[in-house]
Write a protein that holds these residues in place. Structure first.
Motif, PDB file in Angstrom:
ATOM      1  N   LYS A 211       0.815  -1.240   0.000  1.00 21.90           N
ATOM      2  CA  LYS A 211       0.000   0.000   0.000  1.00 21.90           C
ATOM      3  C   LYS A 211       0.841   1.280   0.000  1.00 21.90           C
TER       4      LYS A 211
ATOM      5  N   THR B 122      -9.044  -5.485  -3.697  1.00 19.23           N
ATOM      6  CA  THR B 122      -9.648  -4.156  -3.849  1.00 19.23           C
ATOM      7  C   THR B 122     -10.837  -4.183  -4.806  1.00 19.23           C
TER       8      THR B 122
ATOM      9  N   TYR C   4     -12.752   0.357 -12.445  1.00 18.89           N
ATOM     10  CA  TYR C   4     -11.898  -0.605 -13.159  1.00 18.89           C
ATOM     11  C   TYR C   4     -12.733  -1.809 -13.617  1.00 18.89           C
TER      12      TYR C   4
ATOM     13  N   THR D 257     -13.777  -4.591 -11.219  1.00 20.02           N
ATOM     14  CA  THR D 257     -14.775  -4.198 -10.217  1.00 20.02           C
ATOM     15  C   THR D 257     -16.178  -4.493 -10.752  1.00 20.02           C
TER      16      THR D 257
HETATM   17  O1  DGI Z   1      -6.552  -0.761   1.051  1.00 19.69           O
HETATM   18  P1  DGI Z   1      -7.830  -0.518   1.833  1.00 19.69           P
HETATM   19  O2  DGI Z   1      -8.047   0.956   2.084  1.00 19.69           O
HETATM   20  O3  DGI Z   1      -7.920  -1.315   3.088  1.00 19.69           O
HETATM   21  O4  DGI Z   1      -9.077  -0.982   0.932  1.00 19.69           O
HETATM   22  P2  DGI Z   1      -9.171  -1.431  -0.594  1.00 19.69           P
HETATM   23  O5  DGI Z   1      -7.877  -1.969  -1.084  1.00 19.69           O
HETATM   24  O6  DGI Z   1     -10.357  -2.341  -0.680  1.00 19.69           O
HETATM   25  O7  DGI Z   1      -9.628  -0.151  -1.388  1.00 19.69           O
HETATM   26  C1  DGI Z   1      -8.886   0.984  -1.620  1.00 19.69           C
HETATM   27  C2  DGI Z   1      -9.769   1.983  -2.370  1.00 19.69           C
HETATM   28  O8  DGI Z   1      -9.937   1.573  -3.732  1.00 19.69           O
HETATM   29  C3  DGI Z   1     -11.189   2.164  -1.820  1.00 19.69           C
HETATM   30  O9  DGI Z   1     -11.360   3.544  -1.493  1.00 19.69           O
HETATM   31  C4  DGI Z   1     -12.113   1.821  -2.953  1.00 19.69           C
HETATM   32  C5  DGI Z   1     -11.228   1.980  -4.149  1.00 19.69           C
HETATM   33  N1  DGI Z   1     -11.641   1.228  -5.340  1.00 19.69           N
HETATM   34  C6  DGI Z   1     -12.138  -0.045  -5.418  1.00 19.69           C
HETATM   35  N2  DGI Z   1     -12.456  -0.363  -6.694  1.00 19.69           N
HETATM   36  C7  DGI Z   1     -12.146   0.733  -7.440  1.00 19.69           C
HETATM   37  C8  DGI Z   1     -11.627   1.743  -6.580  1.00 19.69           C
HETATM   38  N3  DGI Z   1     -11.244   2.973  -7.007  1.00 19.69           N
HETATM   39  C9  DGI Z   1     -11.392   3.240  -8.320  1.00 19.69           C
HETATM   40  N4  DGI Z   1     -11.053   4.468  -8.760  1.00 19.69           N
HETATM   41  N5  DGI Z   1     -11.883   2.320  -9.208  1.00 19.69           N
HETATM   42  C10 DGI Z   1     -12.281   1.066  -8.821  1.00 19.69           C
HETATM   43  O10 DGI Z   1     -12.716   0.250  -9.659  1.00 19.69           O
END
Ligand code: DGI
Ligand code: FE
Ligand code: FE
Length: 190
Positions: free
Chosen positions: A54, A110, A172, A175
């Motif tokens: 991260k 994610t 993305y 997702t």
């Molecule tokens: O790393 P964490 O904060 O614990 O959580 P995570 O890895 O699930 O998510 C990190 C961020 O990514 C969260 O704010 C949601 C975002 N995210 C998830 N899918 C997508 C996304 N952001 C964008 N722009 N597009 C996506 O498809």
């Protein structure tokens, strides 16, 4: 690699808050693994490493994406999407973790993806419901997690897409693939 060894590896790479989040994700994931008949060891290992990358500098993550077998379109999307795929590469290169199930759960934590494994869903859900999180609608997801893993992963996927749309963020493809596939599993063809 035992739990303590993994903890000593990850802690220096994370902020205090992220480290504590990681421990809570691991505990939550182990609980889900027990409930849904998945390996507790794999759930713990994948969770402890899920946010390992991260805080890597963006240029380092970009280089890792360019020089490894990772989709280059990641670079066209928000860098928040990079740490899962990059983490899955780093744990193999640095610690020799080759377990494809563990690597996949880290890779897709994610976004999710189509055809998520049980372990993918456990880490995806645990990251979202761990007890340190709080936002509207989360209690409903936590309750569902006691009943049905696929329905819970569907709710996480739906909520993530709604949240991203409300922020006018780009989404993305994985997702959307996660949402579509989980919806199909629940509804049949629609
Ligand atoms: O790393 P964490 O904060 O614990 O959580 P995570 O890895 O699930 O998510 C990190 C961020 O990514 C969260 O704010 C949601 C975002 N995210 C998830 N899918 C997508 C996304 N952001 C964008 N722009 N597009 C996506 O498809
Ligand atoms: Fe993450
Ligand atoms: Fe996380």
């Amino acid at each position: 690699m035992n739990r303590q060894e993994v903890i000593e590896i990850i802690e220096p790479h994370l902020t205090k808050e992220r480290f504590e989040h990681t421990l809570r994700v691991a505990e939550t994931a182990v609980g889900l693994a027990k409930m849904y008949g998945e390996s507790k060891e794999k759930a713990e290992l994948a969770s402890l490493f899920h946010d390992y990358a991260k805080y890597r500098p963006l240029d380092e993550m970009e280089r890792i994406i360019k020089t490894n077998y990772l989709p280059k379109d990641l670079l066209q999307y928000h860098h928040e999407l990079w740490h899962g795929p990059v983490g899955s590469i780093l744990i193999e290169q640095e610690y020799g973790i080759v377990d494809e199930e563990v690597k996949s759960a880290i890779y897709y934590h994610t976004t999710g993806r189509s055809n998520m494994t049980k372990l993918d869903m456990i880490v995806f859900v645990a990251d979202y419901i761990e007890p340190g999180r709080s936002f509207p609608g989360l209690e409903e997801v936590r309750e569902k997690a006691q009943e049905d893993l696929v329905q819970t992963a569907w709710m996480v996927s739906r909520n993530t897409i709604s949240f991203l749309m409300s922020k006018h963020s780009r989404i993305y493809p994985d997702t959307f693939h996660a949402y579509n596939d989980l919806t199909k599993q629940l509804n049949g063809g629609n």
